[in-house]
Scaffold this active site. Structure first.
Site, PDB file in Angstrom:
ATOM      1  N   HIS A  78       0.894  -1.175   0.048  1.00 12.34           N
ATOM      2  CA  HIS A  78      -0.080   0.084  -0.003  1.00 12.34           C
ATOM      3  C   HIS A  78       0.848   1.344  -0.004  1.00 12.34           C
ATOM      4  O   HIS A  78       0.410   2.193  -0.624  1.00 12.34           O
ATOM      5  CB  HIS A  78      -0.942  -0.048   1.120  1.00 12.34           C
ATOM      6  CG  HIS A  78      -1.768  -1.145   1.196  1.00 12.34           C
ATOM      7  ND1 HIS A  78      -2.662  -1.284   2.634  1.00 12.34           N
ATOM      8  CD2 HIS A  78      -2.201  -2.179   0.156  1.00 12.34           C
ATOM      9  CE1 HIS A  78      -3.316  -2.719   2.025  1.00 12.34           C
ATOM     10  NE2 HIS A  78      -3.068  -2.993   1.015  1.00 12.34           N
ATOM     11  N   HIS A 237      -9.263  -1.768  -5.386  1.00 12.73           N
ATOM     12  CA  HIS A 237      -8.129  -2.152  -4.027  1.00 12.73           C
ATOM     13  C   HIS A 237      -7.099  -3.222  -4.891  1.00 12.73           C
ATOM     14  O   HIS A 237      -5.820  -3.109  -4.556  1.00 12.73           O
ATOM     15  CB  HIS A 237      -8.687  -2.717  -2.832  1.00 12.73           C
ATOM     16  CG  HIS A 237      -7.510  -3.086  -2.043  1.00 12.73           C
ATOM     17  ND1 HIS A 237      -6.801  -2.052  -1.149  1.00 12.73           N
ATOM     18  CD2 HIS A 237      -6.709  -4.100  -1.463  1.00 12.73           C
ATOM     19  CE1 HIS A 237      -5.772  -2.590  -0.383  1.00 12.73           C
ATOM     20  NE2 HIS A 237      -5.892  -3.586  -0.766  1.00 12.73           N
ATOM     21  N   ASP A 241      -2.964  -2.483  -5.127  1.00 16.00           N
ATOM     22  CA  ASP A 241      -2.106  -3.651  -4.871  1.00 16.00           C
ATOM     23  C   ASP A 241      -1.093  -3.942  -5.838  1.00 16.00           C
ATOM     24  O   ASP A 241       0.092  -3.910  -5.708  1.00 16.00           O
ATOM     25  CB  ASP A 241      -2.723  -4.902  -4.163  1.00 16.00           C
ATOM     26  CG  ASP A 241      -3.233  -4.934  -2.973  1.00 16.00           C
ATOM     27  OD1 ASP A 241      -2.792  -4.191  -2.357  1.00 16.00           O
ATOM     28  OD2 ASP A 241      -3.875  -6.013  -2.376  1.00 16.00           O
ATOM     29  N   HIS A 264      -0.469 -11.233  -4.973  1.00 18.57           N
ATOM     30  CA  HIS A 264       0.815 -10.442  -4.926  1.00 18.57           C
ATOM     31  C   HIS A 264       1.994 -11.565  -5.395  1.00 18.57           C
ATOM     32  O   HIS A 264       3.092 -11.360  -6.145  1.00 18.57           O
ATOM     33  CB  HIS A 264       1.240 -10.683  -3.338  1.00 18.57           C
ATOM     34  CG  HIS A 264       0.457  -9.408  -2.728  1.00 18.57           C
ATOM     35  ND1 HIS A 264       0.199  -8.265  -3.129  1.00 18.57           N
ATOM     36  CD2 HIS A 264      -0.382  -9.755  -1.453  1.00 18.57           C
ATOM     37  CE1 HIS A 264      -0.624  -7.501  -2.404  1.00 18.57           C
ATOM     38  NE2 HIS A 264      -1.162  -8.318  -1.572  1.00 18.57           N
TER      39      HIS A 264
END
Length: 304
Positions: A78, A237, A241, A264
């Site tokens: 973030h 969001h 990310d 991720h």
């Protein structure tokens, strides 16, 4: 010439670690030209530095974690997203624990911090990574892809079987030549399901997670009284990310990223795959006053 940027002043904030639930201090300091983004664990003696780079990524199960030997800093995405969104090239990030504070679960507080510190241009050209051909990675039904594009564009799709998603899939695509990262992306919060949070807490994880720093869903609805900040906050969001994960490349991108159910781990695999394929990218600068740079990078963003 498009120049490198750093902070004008040092600024400090306090928050809670998402996984430990403990108070964490973070300090953002200006850094010289070509430093990149460097994290410092100030609770260790001597302090240990970890540069934000693809090779230093360790654990990617719940967040992006940077490692240097046994030393780690987790939940960096973030803050990196805010740094990328505001075009900061060089910065020292000093933390008092093994994770960056979660703040409100978005990049908004970090954007506010950086803007409060002020942004200055430095006497060196800003470096960009330009995508020259498509690169893709897949895992089961998930995938992530880079493609050439004159600017910076991010597209993402998520697929959750939950009553609040009418058909399961939520998709967004943002071209940052016409879209403000600060207004349209930075305030999108992380989200999670109550059943998953309970399971994580049994494993001594997500101890700092709450309705103050995440959108929480039970099996039927959103539990946060204030509802959503954006109609498509969930997928935005994931874009937030991804922007943070991609900034581990060390430079702003000239190209397009698209992800389908990517996280991720897959984002990191994509940037490692890109770097390994040297004909797929090039490092460029915009030093010629007459050369037209992608509009997304023409001016620093300095206000909400």
């Amino acid at each position: 010439m498009i120049r490198q940027r750093t902070l004008k002043n040092t600024i400090r904030a306090t928050g809670v670690g998402l996984h430990t639930g403990e108070k964490v201090y973070v300090m953002l300091r200006p850094a010289p030209v070509d430093t990149g983004v460097v994290f410092r664990r100030m609770d260790l003696e001597p302090p240990v530095e970890i540069k934000a780079s693809p090779d230093n990524v360790g654990d990617t199960r719940l967040s992006t974690t940077l490692v240097n030997g046994e030393v780690r800093v987790s939940t960096v995405e973030h803050l990196l997203s805010a740094i990328a969104g505001l075009g900061i090239d060089n910065l020292y990030v000093e933390v008092s624990a093994a994770e960056v504070p979660i703040m409100d679960g978005s990049a908004g507080p970090f954007v506010f911090l950086i803007q409060s510190a002020g942004i200055v241009e430095q006497e060196a050209p800003k470096k960009f990574i330009r995508i020259k051909r498509a690169v893709e990675v897949r895992e089961d039904d998930k995938w992530a892809r880079f493609e050439p594009f004159d600017g910076f564009k991010v597209g993402f799709s998520i697929d959750f079987q939950h009553p609040i998603f009418s058909n399961g899939v939520q998709t967004a695509e943002l071209d940052f030549s016409t879209t403000s990262f600060v207004k349209e992306v930075s305030r999108a919060r992380t989200f999670g399901f109550m059943r998953d949070i309970e399971m994580l807490r049994e494993r001594q994880l997500a101890l700092g997670g709450s309705l103050d720093n995440a959108i929480v869903l039970d099996d039927f609805r959103i539990l946060n009284e204030d509802g959503l900040r954006y109609e498509d906050e969930f997928v935005k969001h994931k874009i937030l990310d991804a922007i943070g994960d991609l900034y581990l490349l060390g430079h702003s991108l000239v190209g397009a990223f698209t992800g389908f159910k990517s996280g991720h781990a897959l984002n990191n695999r994509l940037i490692r795959t890109l770097i390994a394929q040297e004909d797929a990218w090039e490092c460029i600068t915009f030093e010629d006053e007459n050369e037209s740079a992608p509009i997304s990078y023409a001016q620093p963003v300095t206000a909400f």
